[in-house]
Design a protein around this motif. Structure first.
Motif, mmCIF file in Angstrom:
data_model
loop_
_atom_site.group_PDB
_atom_site.id
_atom_site.type_symbol
_atom_site.label_atom_id
_atom_site.label_comp_id
_atom_site.label_asym_id
_atom_site.label_seq_id
_atom_site.Cartn_x
_atom_site.Cartn_y
_atom_site.Cartn_z
ATOM 1 N N PHE A 154 0.839 -1.203 0.000
ATOM 2 C CA PHE A 154 0.000 0.000 0.000
ATOM 3 C C PHE A 154 0.871 1.249 0.000
ATOM 4 C CE2 PHE A 154 -3.493 -2.411 2.469
ATOM 5 C CZ PHE A 154 -4.016 -2.913 1.292
ATOM 6 N N ALA A 155 1.904 1.242 0.831
ATOM 7 C CA ALA A 155 2.781 2.407 0.944
ATOM 8 C C ALA A 155 3.499 2.674 -0.379
ATOM 9 C CB ALA A 155 3.787 2.209 2.073
ATOM 10 N N GLU A 156 3.897 1.609 -1.076
ATOM 11 C CA GLU A 156 4.586 1.780 -2.356
ATOM 12 C C GLU A 156 3.655 2.351 -3.415
ATOM 13 O OE1 GLU A 156 6.293 -1.986 -3.436
ATOM 14 O OE2 GLU A 156 7.760 -1.916 -1.816
ATOM 15 N N GLU A 157 2.371 1.984 -3.336
ATOM 16 C CA GLU A 157 1.402 2.452 -4.328
ATOM 17 C C GLU A 157 0.964 3.892 -4.078
ATOM 18 O OE1 GLU A 157 -1.788 -0.377 -4.205
ATOM 19 O OE2 GLU A 157 -0.504 -2.021 -4.867
ATOM 20 N N THR B 150 0.834 7.791 -3.712
ATOM 21 C CA THR B 150 1.555 8.908 -4.322
ATOM 22 C C THR B 150 1.972 9.905 -3.252
ATOM 23 O OG1 THR B 150 -0.558 10.019 -4.755
ATOM 24 C CG2 THR B 150 0.395 8.684 -6.550
ATOM 25 N N ASP B 151 1.273 9.905 -2.126
ATOM 26 C CA ASP B 151 1.595 10.804 -1.027
ATOM 27 C C ASP B 151 2.524 10.092 -0.047
ATOM 28 O OD1 ASP B 151 1.745 12.649 1.003
ATOM 29 O OD2 ASP B 151 -0.378 12.536 1.561
ATOM 30 N N ILE B 152 3.772 10.541 0.035
ATOM 31 C CA ILE B 152 4.735 9.864 0.911
ATOM 32 C C ILE B 152 4.412 10.071 2.386
ATOM 33 C CG2 ILE B 152 6.593 9.945 -0.771
ATOM 34 C CD1 ILE B 152 7.804 12.267 0.885
ATOM 35 N N HIS B 153 3.493 10.978 2.689
ATOM 36 C CA HIS B 153 3.142 11.247 4.079
ATOM 37 C C HIS B 153 1.952 10.414 4.543
ATOM 38 C CE1 HIS B 153 6.042 14.446 4.126
ATOM 39 N NE2 HIS B 153 5.492 14.967 3.037
ATOM 40 N N SER B 154 1.380 9.619 3.637
ATOM 41 C CA SER B 154 0.254 8.759 4.019
ATOM 42 C C SER B 154 0.738 7.705 5.002
ATOM 43 C CB SER B 154 -0.330 8.057 2.795
ATOM 44 O OG SER B 154 -0.952 8.975 1.962
ATOM 45 N N SER B 155 -0.146 7.387 5.907
ATOM 46 C CA SER B 155 0.206 6.400 6.923
ATOM 47 C C SER B 155 -0.751 5.225 6.837
ATOM 48 C CB SER B 155 0.124 7.040 8.310
ATOM 49 O OG SER B 155 0.342 6.076 9.291
ATOM 50 N N HIS B 156 -0.206 4.059 6.913
ATOM 51 C CA HIS B 156 -1.009 2.843 6.961
ATOM 52 C C HIS B 156 -0.668 2.167 8.272
ATOM 53 C CE1 HIS B 156 -2.025 3.293 2.746
ATOM 54 N NE2 HIS B 156 -0.757 3.569 2.534
ATOM 55 N N SER B 157 -1.689 1.837 9.019
ATOM 56 C CA SER B 157 -1.429 1.198 10.311
ATOM 57 C C SER B 157 -2.316 -0.015 10.484
ATOM 58 C CB SER B 157 -1.677 2.172 11.464
ATOM 59 O OG SER B 157 -3.070 2.389 11.614
ATOM 60 N N ILE B 158 -1.948 -0.836 11.422
ATOM 61 C CA ILE B 158 -2.740 -2.022 11.723
ATOM 62 C C ILE B 158 -4.103 -1.611 12.281
ATOM 63 C CG2 ILE B 158 -1.956 -2.433 14.093
ATOM 64 C CD1 ILE B 158 -1.674 -5.402 13.291
ATOM 65 N N ASP B 159 -4.155 -0.479 13.012
ATOM 66 C CA ASP B 159 -5.430 -0.008 13.561
ATOM 67 C C ASP B 159 -6.368 0.457 12.452
ATOM 68 O OD1 ASP B 159 -4.816 -0.499 16.268
ATOM 69 O OD2 ASP B 159 -3.570 1.295 16.285
ATOM 70 N N ALA B 160 -5.822 1.181 11.461
ATOM 71 C CA ALA B 160 -6.647 1.615 10.337
ATOM 72 C C ALA B 160 -7.158 0.397 9.579
ATOM 73 C CB ALA B 160 -5.848 2.531 9.421
ATOM 74 N N ALA B 161 -6.306 -0.590 9.416
ATOM 75 C CA ALA B 161 -6.724 -1.810 8.736
ATOM 76 C C ALA B 161 -7.798 -2.530 9.548
ATOM 77 C CB ALA B 161 -5.525 -2.718 8.516
ATOM 78 N N GLN B 162 -7.700 -2.496 10.878
ATOM 79 C CA GLN B 162 -8.697 -3.144 11.728
ATOM 80 C C GLN B 162 -10.044 -2.428 11.591
ATOM 81 O OE1 GLN B 162 -8.259 -6.011 13.688
ATOM 82 N NE2 GLN B 162 -10.473 -5.890 13.666
ATOM 83 N N ARG B 163 -10.018 -1.105 11.550
ATOM 84 C CA ARG B 163 -11.264 -0.354 11.359
ATOM 85 C C ARG B 163 -11.889 -0.714 10.007
ATOM 86 N NH1 ARG B 163 -8.162 3.635 13.871
ATOM 87 N NH2 ARG B 163 -7.578 4.563 11.880
ATOM 88 N N ASN B 164 -11.043 -0.803 8.988
ATOM 89 C CA ASN B 164 -11.521 -1.177 7.664
ATOM 90 C C ASN B 164 -12.103 -2.594 7.685
ATOM 91 O OD1 ASN B 164 -11.935 -0.895 4.861
ATOM 92 N ND2 ASN B 164 -9.980 -1.884 4.434
ATOM 93 N N GLN B 165 -11.424 -3.500 8.371
ATOM 94 C CA GLN B 165 -11.904 -4.886 8.477
ATOM 95 C C GLN B 165 -13.235 -4.930 9.223
ATOM 96 O OE1 GLN B 165 -10.880 -7.630 7.077
ATOM 97 N NE2 GLN B 165 -12.383 -8.894 8.098
ATOM 98 N N ASP B 166 -13.338 -4.174 10.317
ATOM 99 C CA ASP B 166 -14.591 -4.135 11.078
ATOM 100 C C ASP B 166 -15.734 -3.617 10.209
ATOM 101 O OD1 ASP B 166 -13.238 -5.095 13.269
ATOM 102 O OD2 ASP B 166 -13.084 -3.133 14.264
ATOM 103 N N TYR B 167 -15.474 -2.583 9.435
ATOM 104 C CA TYR B 167 -16.485 -2.023 8.539
ATOM 105 C C TYR B 167 -16.919 -3.066 7.514
ATOM 106 C CZ TYR B 167 -18.503 0.622 4.693
ATOM 107 O OH TYR B 167 -19.322 1.060 3.691
ATOM 108 N N LYS B 168 -15.953 -3.736 6.899
ATOM 109 C CA LYS B 168 -16.270 -4.754 5.896
ATOM 110 C C LYS B 168 -17.042 -5.914 6.532
ATOM 111 C CE LYS B 168 -12.163 -5.496 4.200
ATOM 112 N NZ LYS B 168 -11.057 -5.974 3.362
ATOM 113 N N ASP B 169 -16.666 -6.288 7.758
ATOM 114 C CA ASP B 169 -17.340 -7.376 8.447
ATOM 115 C C ASP B 169 -18.804 -7.013 8.720
ATOM 116 O OD1 ASP B 169 -17.286 -9.976 9.812
ATOM 117 O OD2 ASP B 169 -17.633 -8.763 11.618
ATOM 118 N N LYS B 170 -19.049 -5.787 9.197
ATOM 119 C CA LYS B 170 -20.433 -5.345 9.456
ATOM 120 C C LYS B 170 -21.243 -5.330 8.166
ATOM 121 C CE LYS B 170 -19.444 -2.511 13.478
ATOM 122 N NZ LYS B 170 -19.302 -1.135 13.996
ATOM 123 N N LEU B 171 -20.626 -4.813 7.106
ATOM 124 C CA LEU B 171 -21.304 -4.759 5.818
ATOM 125 C C LEU B 171 -21.638 -6.165 5.322
ATOM 126 C CD1 LEU B 171 -22.270 -2.829 3.592
ATOM 127 C CD2 LEU B 171 -20.025 -3.092 2.527
#
Length: 165
Positions: free
Chosen positions: A120-123, A125-146
């Motif tokens: 994700f980080a390599e893809e 374009t903004d080098i200041h973007s942050s990817h974290s396990i917590d953000a991924a967990q929120r995304n997973q929780d959202y997908k799970d609810k959906l």
């Protein structure tokens, strides 16, 4: 040295430091040279060979345990230091603290996850973007609810079809 340390702890700390020193290497070298020089005196007998073989086997056997103890202690200290850094960093996930207690399979899952984060980080374009396990967990929780919501709707539809038949 702390008074809380037992005799074995103090001895193993000393032995670890000593066996990793120049003095130990020089001492071992002198022993091997003396053994080699004594060969003609003992006519290179089987007993002469057995002395060095037995001595080195015993020392090697004991050193394995000494090295493992030192490695365990160093590893634990490093883990504590890393845990402190994770706990002190507001952006780091505290879920990573004490992951050394996970199974090999769980560690493999986390490794795959971090490989995905790197992708994700390599893809980005903004080098200041942050990817974290917590953000991924929120995304997973959202997908799970959906998913659960859609699955419940599908089950209701299936139930209604049964009732209409």
């Amino acid at each position: 040295m702390s008074k809380d340390q037992g005799i074995f702890e103090r001895f193993s700390n000393w032995a670890t430091k000593f066996t990793g020193s120049s003095y130990a290497f020089i001492g071992a070298t002198i022993i091997v040279i003396a053994w080699g020089i004594s060969g003609p005196i003992f006519n290179y007998s089987e007993t002469w060979q057995l002395v060095i073989n037995t001595g080195t086997t015993i020392i090697t056997f004991l050193m394995v345990f000494l090295i493992q103890k030192a490695q365990n202690k160093d590893s634990k200290a490093i883990q504590i230091k890393l845990n402190e850094l994770i706990a002190a960093n507001e952006k780091a996930s505290n879920r990573i603290v004490d992951i050394e207690d996970l199974t090999e399979k769980e560690l493999d899952q986390l490794h795959c996850y971090y490989e995905k984060l790197a992708d994700f980080a390599e893809e980005d374009t903004d080098i200041h973007s942050s990817h974290s396990i917590d953000a991924a967990q929120r995304n997973q929780d959202y997908k799970d609810k959906l998913f659960r919501k859609k699955h419940e709707e599908w089950l209701r539809e299936q139930q209604q079809k049964k009732e209409s038949i």
